[in-house]
Motif scaffolding. Structure first.
Motif, PDB file in Angstrom:
ATOM      1  N   TYR A 195      14.093  -7.397  -1.117  1.00 61.07           N
ATOM      2  CA  TYR A 195      12.674  -7.917  -1.496  1.00 61.07           C
ATOM      3  C   TYR A 195      12.108  -7.010  -2.495  1.00 61.07           C
ATOM      4  O   TYR A 195      12.520  -5.883  -2.894  1.00 61.07           O
ATOM      5  CB  TYR A 195      11.605  -8.194  -0.424  1.00 61.07           C
ATOM      6  N   HIS A 196      11.166  -7.600  -3.445  1.00 59.13           N
ATOM      7  CA  HIS A 196      10.649  -6.731  -4.594  1.00 59.13           C
ATOM      8  C   HIS A 196       9.304  -5.947  -4.177  1.00 59.13           C
ATOM      9  O   HIS A 196       8.585  -6.655  -3.605  1.00 59.13           O
ATOM     10  CB  HIS A 196      10.310  -7.502  -5.648  1.00 59.13           C
ATOM     11  N   LEU A 197       9.171  -4.497  -4.234  1.00 59.86           N
ATOM     12  CA  LEU A 197       7.970  -3.826  -3.599  1.00 59.86           C
ATOM     13  C   LEU A 197       7.738  -3.112  -4.905  1.00 59.86           C
ATOM     14  O   LEU A 197       8.161  -2.089  -5.174  1.00 59.86           O
ATOM     15  CB  LEU A 197       8.482  -3.043  -2.484  1.00 59.86           C
ATOM     16  N   PRO A 198       6.483  -3.192  -5.421  1.00 60.72           N
ATOM     17  CA  PRO A 198       5.897  -2.435  -6.422  1.00 60.72           C
ATOM     18  C   PRO A 198       5.719  -0.977  -5.830  1.00 60.72           C
ATOM     19  O   PRO A 198       5.184  -0.791  -4.714  1.00 60.72           O
ATOM     20  CB  PRO A 198       4.589  -3.035  -6.829  1.00 60.72           C
ATOM     21  N   GLU A 199       5.974  -0.078  -6.597  1.00 60.42           N
ATOM     22  CA  GLU A 199       6.291   1.156  -6.066  1.00 60.42           C
ATOM     23  C   GLU A 199       4.833   2.111  -5.607  1.00 60.42           C
ATOM     24  O   GLU A 199       4.815   2.652  -4.619  1.00 60.42           O
ATOM     25  CB  GLU A 199       6.679   2.335  -7.290  1.00 60.42           C
ATOM     26  N   GLU A 200       3.767   1.507  -6.272  1.00 56.66           N
ATOM     27  CA  GLU A 200       2.571   1.731  -6.001  1.00 56.66           C
ATOM     28  C   GLU A 200       1.908   1.257  -4.565  1.00 56.66           C
ATOM     29  O   GLU A 200       0.808   1.763  -4.064  1.00 56.66           O
ATOM     30  CB  GLU A 200       1.314   1.284  -6.913  1.00 56.66           C
ATOM     31  N   LEU A 201       2.568   0.686  -4.024  1.00 59.38           N
ATOM     32  CA  LEU A 201       2.449  -0.127  -2.567  1.00 59.38           C
ATOM     33  C   LEU A 201       2.878   0.914  -1.585  1.00 59.38           C
ATOM     34  O   LEU A 201       2.782   0.490  -0.341  1.00 59.38           O
ATOM     35  CB  LEU A 201       2.683  -1.592  -2.300  1.00 59.38           C
ATOM     36  N   ILE A 202       3.773   1.903  -2.014  1.00 58.74           N
ATOM     37  CA  ILE A 202       4.041   2.652  -0.767  1.00 58.74           C
ATOM     38  C   ILE A 202       3.376   3.914  -0.536  1.00 58.74           C
ATOM     39  O   ILE A 202       2.809   4.802  -1.501  1.00 58.74           O
ATOM     40  CB  ILE A 202       5.518   3.501  -1.525  1.00 58.74           C
ATOM     41  N   ALA A 203       2.718   3.902   0.701  1.00 56.72           N
ATOM     42  CA  ALA A 203       1.802   4.692   1.319  1.00 56.72           C
ATOM     43  C   ALA A 203       2.185   6.086   1.243  1.00 56.72           C
ATOM     44  O   ALA A 203       3.251   6.630   1.604  1.00 56.72           O
ATOM     45  CB  ALA A 203       1.332   4.408   2.522  1.00 56.72           C
ATOM     46  N   GLN A 204       1.321   7.196   0.309  1.00 61.30           N
ATOM     47  CA  GLN A 204       1.748   8.365   0.201  1.00 61.30           C
ATOM     48  C   GLN A 204       1.036   9.139   1.146  1.00 61.30           C
ATOM     49  O   GLN A 204       1.243  10.245   1.287  1.00 61.30           O
ATOM     50  CB  GLN A 204       1.292   8.985  -1.292  1.00 61.30           C
ATOM     51  N   SER A 237       6.135   4.528   5.991  1.00 55.61           N
ATOM     52  CA  SER A 237       5.805   5.558   7.041  1.00 55.61           C
ATOM     53  C   SER A 237       4.092   5.353   7.363  1.00 55.61           C
ATOM     54  O   SER A 237       3.905   5.538   8.511  1.00 55.61           O
ATOM     55  CB  SER A 237       6.319   6.795   7.041  1.00 55.61           C
ATOM     56  N   PHE A 238       3.496   5.498   6.240  1.00 56.92           N
ATOM     57  CA  PHE A 238       1.941   5.890   6.479  1.00 56.92           C
ATOM     58  C   PHE A 238       1.270   4.589   6.141  1.00 56.92           C
ATOM     59  O   PHE A 238       0.084   4.433   5.803  1.00 56.92           O
ATOM     60  CB  PHE A 238       1.450   6.938   5.673  1.00 56.92           C
ATOM     61  N   GLY A 239       2.025   3.403   5.912  1.00 58.01           N
ATOM     62  CA  GLY A 239       1.287   2.100   5.598  1.00 58.01           C
ATOM     63  C   GLY A 239       0.832   1.365   6.877  1.00 58.01           C
ATOM     64  O   GLY A 239       0.526   1.921   7.746  1.00 58.01           O
ATOM     65  N   ASP A 240       0.678   0.180   6.494  1.00 52.89           N
ATOM     66  CA  ASP A 240      -0.113  -0.810   7.364  1.00 52.89           C
ATOM     67  C   ASP A 240       0.983  -1.330   8.452  1.00 52.89           C
ATOM     68  O   ASP A 240       1.989  -0.932   8.390  1.00 52.89           O
ATOM     69  CB  ASP A 240      -0.731  -1.998   6.474  1.00 52.89           C
ATOM     70  N   ALA A 241       0.362  -2.000   9.414  1.00 49.53           N
ATOM     71  CA  ALA A 241       1.152  -2.546  10.538  1.00 49.53           C
ATOM     72  C   ALA A 241       1.401  -3.741  10.654  1.00 49.53           C
ATOM     73  O   ALA A 241       0.607  -4.642   9.906  1.00 49.53           O
ATOM     74  CB  ALA A 241       0.570  -1.723  11.976  1.00 49.53           C
ATOM     75  N   MET A 242       2.452  -4.241  11.262  1.00 47.94           N
ATOM     76  CA  MET A 242       2.754  -5.681  11.351  1.00 47.94           C
ATOM     77  C   MET A 242       3.051  -5.796  12.882  1.00 47.94           C
ATOM     78  O   MET A 242       3.627  -5.229  13.618  1.00 47.94           O
ATOM     79  CB  MET A 242       3.998  -6.239  10.683  1.00 47.94           C
ATOM     80  N   LEU A 243       2.439  -7.059  13.521  1.00 44.49           N
ATOM     81  CA  LEU A 243       2.357  -7.243  14.883  1.00 44.49           C
ATOM     82  C   LEU A 243       3.328  -8.592  14.951  1.00 44.49           C
ATOM     83  O   LEU A 243       2.750  -9.447  14.445  1.00 44.49           O
ATOM     84  CB  LEU A 243       1.236  -7.502  15.630  1.00 44.49           C
ATOM     85  N   ILE A 244       4.341  -8.748  15.578  1.00 47.01           N
ATOM     86  CA  ILE A 244       5.115  -9.778  15.836  1.00 47.01           C
ATOM     87  C   ILE A 244       4.952 -10.441  17.241  1.00 47.01           C
ATOM     88  O   ILE A 244       5.647  -9.556  18.125  1.00 47.01           O
ATOM     89  CB  ILE A 244       6.578  -9.801  15.410  1.00 47.01           C
TER      90      ILE A 244
END
Length: 343
Positions: free
Chosen positions: A8-17, A335-342
């Motif tokens: 999938y396409h992911l813009p680099e700025e969305l990777i949580a630092q 790693s430091f990003g948001d969460a998904m609940l399935i």
């Protein structure tokens, strides 16, 4: 299946630092796997989806500060080791950078000789080698705490000012080379509130290893081989999971590491029981889940084994659609990003 089917396409700025300002301050995407429906919530809203009698299985591994930067004793050249796992008799498997500068017999010094590592044979992994650690009368784990750094994933380039933010609040058993990041969102207060609602928080252990750092390099999913990781399930935890399953209650996993541990045990023994050992289970579409009914996870790298696992659980099309929406809604990834609940 072709690995490209999990891209999938992911813009680099969305990777949580960096971590969210507050542990539970992230967003939460809820994906309903039966119909692909998506909800956008905040992480504390996780409580809206728990049920009395649920067992939520957490991985209580603790990340070892196993990124060591030292110098070759003969030339003074800087060398970095990432210790992955002990092999007995003081021998450790490690990633080494730059690998071409380290030959068998090379000795690397850390902390002015407080810890030394003698290179032995090459490991099976690319860029890996076995090292004999020499540390005199010093205890090894305190030396790691003193000399080592947190082994953050390569896509995180910002310095981590608070190392504890790369540990879960329930981390107990030292041994991982990376955090089970789905659990980073929990606070003691959230877990306590879940218990008040009749939820059981049950620990297992899987020491996260090389798989976190290694991309899938083959073209066909079925040809990929996982790196083995050590796990433990106690008698108490096994009993609670087994009893809940028998009562028809939900078994929900916090993180893909918890999924892999539970499914590994059932695959080997036919039911959840106390166990310990090594697992290289690779879960991808076509896998039939035996234990897990719900999953809390983060957003994963394209073409990764973690994308394949959640696609097996929730359906590849559902997952890719959810990821497209996450990009559109500017969720934070990895790693430091948001969460998904399935569910």
């Amino acid at each position: 299946m072709d690995v490209s089917q999990f891209d999938y396409h992911l813009p680099e700025e969305l990777i949580a630092q960096t971590p969210a300002e507050e542990r539970s301050g992230s967003r939460l995407m809820v994906l309903h796997r039966k119909d692909g429906r998506i909800e956008h919530r905040r992480f504390p809203d996780w409580l809206d989806y728990v049920q009395a009698g649920d067992v939520w299985v957490v991985n209580d591994t603790r990340v070892r500060p196993a990124r060591l930067i030292g110098v070759k004793e003969d030339t003074g050249a800087q060398i970095e080791l990432l210790l992955l796992k002990p092999m007995g008799e003081g021998r450790w498997e490690a990633l080494v950078k730059p690998a071409k500068r380290v030959k068998e017999g090379t000795v690397i010094s850390f902390g002015d000789g407080l810890l030394r590592a003698e290179a032995q044979e090459k490991a099976e992994i690319a860029g890996g080698r076995v090292f004999k650690l020499l540390h005199g009368e010093e205890e090894l784990e305190p030396l790691f705490e003193r000399l080592g750094e947190m082994p953050l994933p390569p896509y995180i380039r910002e310095r981590l000012d608070q190392p504890e933010r790369y540990q879960t609040v329930y981390a107990r058993e030292v041994g991982s080379a990376a955090a089970p990041t789905a659990g980073l969102h929990f606070t003691p207060a959230l877990l306590e509130e879940a218990k008040k609602r009749g939820v059981h928080i049950v620990p297992i252990t899987l020491h996260v290893g090389l798989g976190t750092f290694r991309p899938v390099t083959v073209e066909r999913v079925e040809e990929h081989r996982m790196h083995a990781e050590y796990f433990e399930v106690s008698e108490e935890s096994a009993h609670m999971i087994r009893e809940a399953k028998q009562k028809g209650k939900r078994i929900c996993a916090v993180g893909t590491t918890s999924v892999r541990t539970l499914e590994s045990v059932v695959q080997k023994y036919g039911e959840i029981q106390a166990a310990q050992g090594w697992t290289d289970i690779f879960i991808h579409p076509g896998y039939s889940f035996q234990v897990v009914d719900g999953l809390l996870t983060n957003f994963h790298l394209p073409r990764s084994t973690l994308m394949m696992l959640i696609s097996a659980f929730a359906g590849r099309e559902n997952v890719l659609a959810a990821y497209r929406e996450a990009v559109q809604e500017r969720y934070r990834f990895f790693s430091f990003g948001d969460a998904m609940l399935i569910v």
